[in-house]
Design a protein around this motif. Structure first.
Motif, PDB file in Angstrom:
ATOM      1  N   GLU A 156     -15.202 -12.908 -10.467  1.00 55.20           N
ATOM      2  CA  GLU A 156     -14.137 -12.457 -11.361  1.00 55.20           C
ATOM      3  C   GLU A 156     -14.095 -10.936 -11.485  1.00 55.20           C
ATOM      4  OE1 GLU A 156     -13.662 -13.103 -16.007  1.00 55.20           O
ATOM      5  OE2 GLU A 156     -13.159 -14.932 -14.882  1.00 55.20           O
ATOM      6  N   GLU A 157     -15.258 -10.330 -11.647  1.00 59.63           N
ATOM      7  CA  GLU A 157     -15.352  -8.874 -11.783  1.00 59.63           C
ATOM      8  C   GLU A 157     -16.565  -8.396 -10.992  1.00 59.63           C
ATOM      9  OE1 GLU A 157     -13.027  -7.278 -13.511  1.00 59.63           O
ATOM     10  OE2 GLU A 157     -12.101  -9.029 -14.462  1.00 59.63           O
ATOM     11  N   CYS A 158     -16.495  -7.166 -10.464  1.00 62.23           N
ATOM     12  CA  CYS A 158     -17.615  -6.629  -9.699  1.00 62.23           C
ATOM     13  C   CYS A 158     -17.513  -5.102  -9.696  1.00 62.23           C
ATOM     14  CB  CYS A 158     -17.564  -7.164  -8.269  1.00 62.23           C
ATOM     15  SG  CYS A 158     -19.146  -7.362  -7.480  1.00 62.23           S
ATOM     16  N   VAL A 159     -18.606  -4.426 -10.086  1.00 63.06           N
ATOM     17  CA  VAL A 159     -18.627  -2.960 -10.050  1.00 63.06           C
ATOM     18  C   VAL A 159     -19.959  -2.504  -9.468  1.00 63.06           C
ATOM     19  CG1 VAL A 159     -17.100  -2.746 -12.050  1.00 63.06           C
ATOM     20  CG2 VAL A 159     -19.592  -2.700 -12.376  1.00 63.06           C
ATOM     21  N   ALA A 160     -19.972  -1.291  -8.954  1.00 60.52           N
ATOM     22  CA  ALA A 160     -21.206  -0.678  -8.470  1.00 60.52           C
ATOM     23  C   ALA A 160     -21.581   0.462  -9.403  1.00 60.52           C
ATOM     24  CB  ALA A 160     -21.023  -0.157  -7.053  1.00 60.52           C
ATOM     25  N   THR A 161     -22.865   0.556  -9.707  1.00 61.08           N
ATOM     26  CA  THR A 161     -23.356   1.640 -10.559  1.00 61.08           C
ATOM     27  C   THR A 161     -24.662   2.171  -9.975  1.00 61.08           C
ATOM     28  OG1 THR A 161     -24.813   0.362 -12.004  1.00 61.08           O
ATOM     29  CG2 THR A 161     -22.460   0.357 -12.540  1.00 61.08           C
ATOM     30  N   ALA A 162     -25.159   3.237 -10.580  1.00 66.86           N
ATOM     31  CA  ALA A 162     -26.428   3.815 -10.145  1.00 66.86           C
ATOM     32  C   ALA A 162     -27.585   3.298 -10.982  1.00 66.86           C
ATOM     33  CB  ALA A 162     -26.362   5.341 -10.237  1.00 66.86           C
ATOM     34  N   SER A 163     -27.360   2.248 -11.762  1.00 68.65           N
ATOM     35  CA  SER A 163     -28.400   1.745 -12.650  1.00 68.65           C
ATOM     36  C   SER A 163     -28.373   0.224 -12.682  1.00 68.65           C
ATOM     37  CB  SER A 163     -28.202   2.347 -14.037  1.00 68.65           C
ATOM     38  OG  SER A 163     -28.153   1.409 -15.022  1.00 68.65           O
ATOM     39  N   PRO A 164     -29.538  -0.421 -12.870  1.00 70.18           N
ATOM     40  CA  PRO A 164     -29.577  -1.885 -12.918  1.00 70.18           C
ATOM     41  C   PRO A 164     -28.963  -2.467 -14.175  1.00 70.18           C
ATOM     42  CG  PRO A 164     -31.756  -0.974 -13.343  1.00 70.18           C
ATOM     43  CD  PRO A 164     -30.877   0.173 -12.946  1.00 70.18           C
ATOM     44  N   GLU A 165     -28.617  -1.623 -15.115  1.00 68.30           N
ATOM     45  CA  GLU A 165     -27.980  -2.073 -16.352  1.00 68.30           C
ATOM     46  C   GLU A 165     -26.699  -1.276 -16.574  1.00 68.30           C
ATOM     47  OE1 GLU A 165     -30.702  -1.715 -19.546  1.00 68.30           O
ATOM     48  OE2 GLU A 165     -32.115  -3.214 -18.759  1.00 68.30           O
ATOM     49  N   LEU A 166     -25.706  -1.951 -17.128  1.00 66.75           N
ATOM     50  CA  LEU A 166     -24.442  -1.276 -17.448  1.00 66.75           C
ATOM     51  C   LEU A 166     -24.505  -0.719 -18.867  1.00 66.75           C
ATOM     52  CD1 LEU A 166     -21.779  -3.748 -15.962  1.00 66.75           C
ATOM     53  CD2 LEU A 166     -22.315  -1.453 -15.155  1.00 66.75           C
ATOM     54  N   HIS A 167     -24.119   0.528 -18.997  1.00 70.63           N
ATOM     55  CA  HIS A 167     -24.104   1.175 -20.299  1.00 70.63           C
ATOM     56  C   HIS A 167     -22.723   1.772 -20.544  1.00 70.63           C
ATOM     57  CE1 HIS A 167     -28.488   0.875 -20.489  1.00 70.63           C
ATOM     58  NE2 HIS A 167     -28.537   1.393 -19.266  1.00 70.63           N
ATOM     59  N   HIS A 210     -18.084   2.208  -9.826  1.00 66.76           N
ATOM     60  CA  HIS A 210     -17.133   2.105  -8.722  1.00 66.76           C
ATOM     61  C   HIS A 210     -16.592   0.679  -8.750  1.00 66.76           C
ATOM     62  CE1 HIS A 210     -15.550   2.852  -4.592  1.00 66.76           C
ATOM     63  NE2 HIS A 210     -15.750   1.549  -4.475  1.00 66.76           N
ATOM     64  N   PRO A 211     -15.349   0.464  -9.233  1.00 68.58           N
ATOM     65  CA  PRO A 211     -14.805  -0.899  -9.303  1.00 68.58           C
ATOM     66  C   PRO A 211     -14.643  -1.494  -7.901  1.00 68.58           C
ATOM     67  CG  PRO A 211     -13.511   0.626 -10.637  1.00 68.58           C
ATOM     68  CD  PRO A 211     -14.410   1.455  -9.767  1.00 68.58           C
ATOM     69  N   ILE A 212     -15.105  -2.712  -7.712  1.00 66.19           N
ATOM     70  CA  ILE A 212     -14.977  -3.419  -6.440  1.00 66.19           C
ATOM     71  C   ILE A 212     -13.990  -4.575  -6.578  1.00 66.19           C
ATOM     72  CG2 ILE A 212     -16.208  -4.768  -4.688  1.00 66.19           C
ATOM     73  CD1 ILE A 212     -18.740  -3.180  -5.523  1.00 66.19           C
ATOM     74  N   ILE A 213     -14.222  -5.429  -7.561  1.00 63.45           N
ATOM     75  CA  ILE A 213     -13.317  -6.535  -7.883  1.00 63.45           C
ATOM     76  C   ILE A 213     -12.965  -6.433  -9.354  1.00 63.45           C
ATOM     77  CG2 ILE A 213     -13.088  -9.054  -8.073  1.00 63.45           C
ATOM     78  CD1 ILE A 213     -15.042  -9.332  -5.769  1.00 63.45           C
ATOM     79  N   SER A 214     -11.701  -6.561  -9.674  1.00 65.04           N
ATOM     80  CA  SER A 214     -11.279  -6.542 -11.073  1.00 65.04           C
ATOM     81  C   SER A 214     -10.027  -7.398 -11.212  1.00 65.04           C
ATOM     82  CB  SER A 214     -11.016  -5.100 -11.545  1.00 65.04           C
ATOM     83  OG  SER A 214      -9.879  -4.564 -10.911  1.00 65.04           O
TER      84      SER A 214
END
Length: 335
Positions: free
Chosen positions: A187-198, A204-208
């Motif tokens: 459903e949703e997918c993003v890339a970040t530089a951290s194992p947790e979202l803050h 970097h949005p991949i799927i939205s």
């Protein structure tokens, strides 16, 4: 040494003219094997042992009345180091014919690609669907998986280092066990530089937008054809988020009714050929993807069971390290 190098130069000069005509090479792909006939000039007949299919030498050589030779390679696809790839509904075996007038440490004088394409067997399931691969996490009666695959799509990747601009196949699946058939969606997918979202994290949005693969429109990413409804693979082009540092892929996986699609339950990617959004599982129903450039909302009201958290799960894949090939190499480890 001088004599050996001279021989290589002479053979290379002799070989240049005949290979301009690729009709001299005939390839027949059979079930589980390949037969290749390669016509060579009279001058090259004494050097037939310098012709290779992958790592294999010719099966035999026939000298014709004209003095020309017919080099034959007759091998199983399990031999000669054929590379096996999965692409959509096909299994592809790739190799190279080469002529090497000099030792293997030197570049081949001639390279000709060989490719045999077969339809994937019905019911084929890759080995990595078995439990224990990648990120495997339970949710209620379901077990979700997420992993980075190798380039051939045959197993889990052995490294987490990905060159910038190359493709990284990201696989997700849900184990159905005794459950009714399920459709795995992201459903949703993003890339970040951290194992947790803050809050405020650089992402970097991949799927939205409930299943729209954004990177397929702004880049060359796509969903690969499914091998079964409970698994999905994103063919994602490596992006420049934080080059040389750790990247984590955060996705919301959803197990859904395989017979029901709407604007909130779908897998859509943008096709450059038609310049439109397409539904992966049924292109004839691509109308549910028309909202990908605006806001997607649910059209149908489903039973409460399908909307419970037991059928969705947030999964994190990483760390991945995206490197710039023009910069210094970065060492990585298993995903």
């Amino acid at each position: 040494m001088t004599t050996h190098l001279y021989l290589g130069v002479v053979l290379l000069a002799l070989f240049a003219a005949p290979v301009e005509n690729n009709a001299d090479i005939k390839v027949v792909c059979a079930k589980g094997s390949v037969n290749i006939k390669w016509m060579i000039s009279e001058e090259l007949v004494p050097h037939a042992a310098r012709f290779f299919l992958g790592t294999c030498m010719p099966s035999h050589l026939t000298v014709l009345p004209t003095g020309e030779g017919e080099v034959v390679f007759n091998y199983k696809l399990a031999d000669c180091r054929f590379k096996r790839l999965m692409k959509g509904k096909n299994v592809i075996f790739q190799n190279e014919l080469t002529f090497r007038p000099q030792p293997r440490s030197k570049p081949a004088a001639f390279v000709y690609p060989i490719e045999c394409v077969y339809k994937r067997p019905d019911g084929w399931i890759p080995a990595f669907l078995n439990p224990g691969f990648g990120v495997s996490e339970g949710r209620g009666s379901l077990v979700f998986h997420m992993a980075l695959l190798n380039a051939e799509l045959t197993s889990i990747a052995k490294t987490n280092v990905v060159p910038l601009g190359s493709f990284m196949p990201i696989w997700a699946a849900v184990e159905q066990k005794s459950h009714q058939p399920l459709l795995l969606l992201i459903e949703e997918c993003v890339a970040t530089a951290s194992p947790e979202l803050h809050p405020g994290s650089q992402v970097h949005p991949i799927i939205s937008n409930k299943g729209c693969l954004l990177d397929s429109k702004r880049g060359n990413s796509m969903f690969l054809p499914r091998y079964q409804s409970s698994a999905l693979t994103i063919y994602l082009q490596a992006f420049q988020l934080v080059v040389g540092q750790e990247v984590y892929i955060h996705c919301k996986l959803v197990a859904w009714d395989p017979e029901k699609f709407d604007e909130s339950k779908k897998a859509c990617h943008y096709t450059k050929e038609s310049q439109s959004w397409e539904l992966l599982d049924d292109p004839s129903m691509s109308g549910v993807c028309s909202c990908c450039d605006s806001t997607c909302k649910s059209r149908n009201k489903r039973g409460v069971d399908w909307e419970t958290n037991a059928f969705s799960h947030h999964s994190v894949l990483g760390p991945l390290i995206i490197i710039d090939p023009s910069a210094n190499n970065v060492s990585g480890g298993p995903v």
